[in-house]
Scaffold this motif. Structure first.
Motif, PDB file in Angstrom:
ATOM      1  N   TYR A 139       1.024   2.797 -14.878  1.00  0.00           N
ATOM      2  CA  TYR A 139       1.386   2.650 -14.543  1.00  0.00           C
ATOM      3  C   TYR A 139       2.200   2.725 -13.435  1.00  0.00           C
ATOM      4  N   ARG A 140       3.266   1.823 -12.286  1.00  0.00           N
ATOM      5  CA  ARG A 140       4.073   1.952 -11.026  1.00  0.00           C
ATOM      6  C   ARG A 140       5.050   1.743 -10.707  1.00  0.00           C
ATOM      7  N   HIS A 141       5.662   1.931 -10.028  1.00  0.00           N
ATOM      8  CA  HIS A 141       7.113   1.790 -10.151  1.00  0.00           C
ATOM      9  C   HIS A 141       7.752   1.542  -8.189  1.00  0.00           C
ATOM     10  N   TRP A 142       7.551   0.484  -8.020  1.00  0.00           N
ATOM     11  CA  TRP A 142       8.155   0.217  -6.348  1.00  0.00           C
ATOM     12  C   TRP A 142       9.226  -0.828  -6.017  1.00  0.00           C
ATOM     13  N   GLU A 143       9.736  -0.062  -5.041  1.00  0.00           N
ATOM     14  CA  GLU A 143      11.281  -0.249  -4.470  1.00  0.00           C
ATOM     15  C   GLU A 143      11.195  -0.370  -2.759  1.00  0.00           C
ATOM     16  N   PHE A 144      11.325  -1.658  -2.650  1.00  0.00           N
ATOM     17  CA  PHE A 144      11.473  -2.333  -0.815  1.00  0.00           C
ATOM     18  C   PHE A 144      12.547  -2.399  -0.381  1.00  0.00           C
TER      19      PHE A 144
ATOM     20  N   GLY B 212       1.092  -1.472  -0.404  1.00  0.00           N
ATOM     21  CA  GLY B 212      -0.072  -0.099  -0.138  1.00  0.00           C
ATOM     22  C   GLY B 212       0.850   1.383   0.299  1.00  0.00           C
ATOM     23  N   SER B 213       0.506   2.785  -0.774  1.00  0.00           N
ATOM     24  CA  SER B 213       0.852   3.727  -0.787  1.00  0.00           C
ATOM     25  C   SER B 213       0.356   4.857   0.227  1.00  0.00           C
ATOM     26  N   LEU B 214       0.830   5.930   0.742  1.00  0.00           N
ATOM     27  CA  LEU B 214      -0.059   7.328   0.644  1.00  0.00           C
ATOM     28  C   LEU B 214       1.284   8.340  -0.020  1.00  0.00           C
ATOM     29  N   ARG B 215       0.003   8.866  -1.392  1.00  0.00           N
ATOM     30  CA  ARG B 215       0.812   9.781  -2.369  1.00  0.00           C
ATOM     31  C   ARG B 215       0.138  10.816  -2.868  1.00  0.00           C
ATOM     32  N   LEU B 216       1.621  12.119  -3.108  1.00  0.00           N
ATOM     33  CA  LEU B 216       0.845  12.426  -4.128  1.00  0.00           C
ATOM     34  C   LEU B 216       0.633  12.851  -5.396  1.00  0.00           C
ATOM     35  N   ARG B 217      -0.496  13.195  -5.351  1.00  0.00           N
ATOM     36  CA  ARG B 217      -0.599  13.323  -7.136  1.00  0.00           C
ATOM     37  C   ARG B 217      -0.757  14.894  -7.549  1.00  0.00           C
ATOM     38  N   ALA B 218       0.087  14.968  -8.869  1.00  0.00           N
ATOM     39  CA  ALA B 218      -0.353  16.162  -9.649  1.00  0.00           C
ATOM     40  C   ALA B 218      -0.717  15.786 -11.322  1.00  0.00           C
TER      41      ALA B 218
ATOM     42  N   MET C 123      -8.452  18.373 -21.560  1.00  0.00           N
ATOM     43  CA  MET C 123      -9.821  17.999 -21.790  1.00  0.00           C
ATOM     44  C   MET C 123     -10.592  18.001 -20.196  1.00  0.00           C
ATOM     45  N   ASP C 124     -11.546  18.675 -20.584  1.00  0.00           N
ATOM     46  CA  ASP C 124     -13.033  18.447 -19.387  1.00  0.00           C
ATOM     47  C   ASP C 124     -12.319  17.013 -18.968  1.00  0.00           C
ATOM     48  N   ASN C 125     -12.720  16.020 -19.492  1.00  0.00           N
ATOM     49  CA  ASN C 125     -13.184  14.931 -18.983  1.00  0.00           C
ATOM     50  C   ASN C 125     -11.603  13.945 -19.337  1.00  0.00           C
ATOM     51  N   LEU C 126     -10.474  14.809 -18.777  1.00  0.00           N
ATOM     52  CA  LEU C 126      -9.318  13.630 -19.553  1.00  0.00           C
ATOM     53  C   LEU C 126      -8.036  14.375 -18.001  1.00  0.00           C
ATOM     54  N   LEU C 127      -7.865  13.180 -17.362  1.00  0.00           N
ATOM     55  CA  LEU C 127      -6.515  14.291 -16.244  1.00  0.00           C
ATOM     56  C   LEU C 127      -5.225  13.321 -17.036  1.00  0.00           C
ATOM     57  N   LEU C 128      -4.640  13.797 -17.367  1.00  0.00           N
ATOM     58  CA  LEU C 128      -2.753  13.333 -17.039  1.00  0.00           C
ATOM     59  C   LEU C 128      -2.224  13.827 -15.615  1.00  0.00           C
ATOM     60  N   TYR C 129      -1.478  12.261 -14.991  1.00  0.00           N
ATOM     61  CA  TYR C 129      -1.041  12.865 -13.975  1.00  0.00           C
ATOM     62  C   TYR C 129       0.233  11.642 -13.286  1.00  0.00           C
ATOM     63  N   ALA C 130       1.479  12.317 -12.690  1.00  0.00           N
ATOM     64  CA  ALA C 130       1.567  11.793 -12.298  1.00  0.00           C
ATOM     65  C   ALA C 130       1.654  11.690 -10.202  1.00  0.00           C
ATOM     66  N   THR C 131       2.587  10.727 -10.024  1.00  0.00           N
ATOM     67  CA  THR C 131       2.022  10.829  -8.847  1.00  0.00           C
ATOM     68  C   THR C 131       3.493   9.680  -7.544  1.00  0.00           C
ATOM     69  N   GLY C 132       3.774   9.879  -7.098  1.00  0.00           N
ATOM     70  CA  GLY C 132       4.821   8.820  -5.705  1.00  0.00           C
ATOM     71  C   GLY C 132       4.618   9.468  -4.346  1.00  0.00           C
ATOM     72  N   GLY C 133       5.065   8.660  -3.362  1.00  0.00           N
ATOM     73  CA  GLY C 133       5.078   8.607  -2.367  1.00  0.00           C
ATOM     74  C   GLY C 133       5.589   7.333  -1.701  1.00  0.00           C
ATOM     75  N   PRO C 134       5.566   7.548  -0.359  1.00  0.00           N
ATOM     76  CA  PRO C 134       5.589   6.424   0.800  1.00  0.00           C
ATOM     77  C   PRO C 134       5.315   5.305   0.353  1.00  0.00           C
ATOM     78  N   ALA C 135       5.863   4.024   0.767  1.00  0.00           N
ATOM     79  CA  ALA C 135       5.205   2.424   0.651  1.00  0.00           C
ATOM     80  C   ALA C 135       5.507   1.664   1.730  1.00  0.00           C
TER      81      ALA C 135
ATOM     82  N   LEU D 167       6.710   5.254  -7.942  1.00  0.00           N
ATOM     83  CA  LEU D 167       6.129   6.436  -8.416  1.00  0.00           C
ATOM     84  C   LEU D 167       5.477   6.036  -9.765  1.00  0.00           C
ATOM     85  N   GLY D 168       4.976   6.739 -10.064  1.00  0.00           N
ATOM     86  CA  GLY D 168       4.061   6.268 -11.433  1.00  0.00           C
ATOM     87  C   GLY D 168       2.994   7.547 -12.132  1.00  0.00           C
TER      88      GLY D 168
END
Length: 193
Positions: free
Chosen positions: A147-152, A67-73, A78-90, A129-130
């Protein structure tokens, strides 16, 4: 070790329209994972005596949950489409298993088998991060692909192998190394307004 699986989980978050066309938010997710990776190595304790003195090492690493807790930006081209990046601790829950087996043949005085079974379970901290896209197909509903990449962090422990010749016990150290996971995620979201 390499493996693959299909996972299932839940996600919750909150978005702010920071400015026209720009969105920031926070999100948390948790998922059950059936991810398993394993390998086996076969060989001979003394290659010059092959095929005598065989051994087998089998290792398996399971990812039980993460699981993770992430920020997203993101940006809304266009009105109905969001392109975003996200990342945080896991965080992730993992189980490591290993088996070592060998057979002592002549020239040993006491031919016999030796077996070690080791098992360690740990919760490890890491990060993810993804990037993704979310399409709003109705007032309160959207579908997202990500798409997400995880490292532990690595983990391990010490196993014991009862020896036959000579009679004693060997201590064997095990370690996973850094754990890396790549995932493709598809989800359906409900928006409270």
């Amino acid at each position: 070790l390499r493996g693959s699986s299909a996972d299932i989980g839940v996600e919750a978050g909150y978005n702010w329209n920071a400015s026209p066309g720009f969105v920031v938010g926070v999100a948390a997710d948790a998922e059950w994972s059936g991810l398993k990776a394993s390998r086996s190595v076969n060989g001979f304790l003394l290659p010059a005596f092959a095929p005598l003195l065989p051994y087998t090492i089998t290792q398996q690493l399971n990812n039980d949950w993460r699981g993770s807790l992430r920020l997203r930006a993101g940006w809304t081209p266009m009105d109905n489409l969001l392109l975003y990046a996200t990342g945080g601790p896991a965080l992730g829950g993992f189980t490591y298993k290993a088996t070592f087996w060998d057979r002592l043949d002549p020239p040993f005085y006491t031919p016999d088998n030796e077996t070690e079974n080791a098992k360690f379970s740990k919760v490890r901290a890491g990060w993810t991060l993804g990037a993704g896209a979310e399409w709003r197909f109705a007032r309160n509903w959207s579908v997202a692909g990500e798409y997400r990449h995880w490292e532990f962090a690595s983990f391990g422990g010490t196993g014991t192998l009862p020896l036959v010749q000579p009679t004693s016990t060997a201590l064997i150290n095990h370690s996973t190394g850094t754990i890396r996971i790549d995932s493709l995620r598809v989800g359906v979201n409900y928006h409270f307004e």
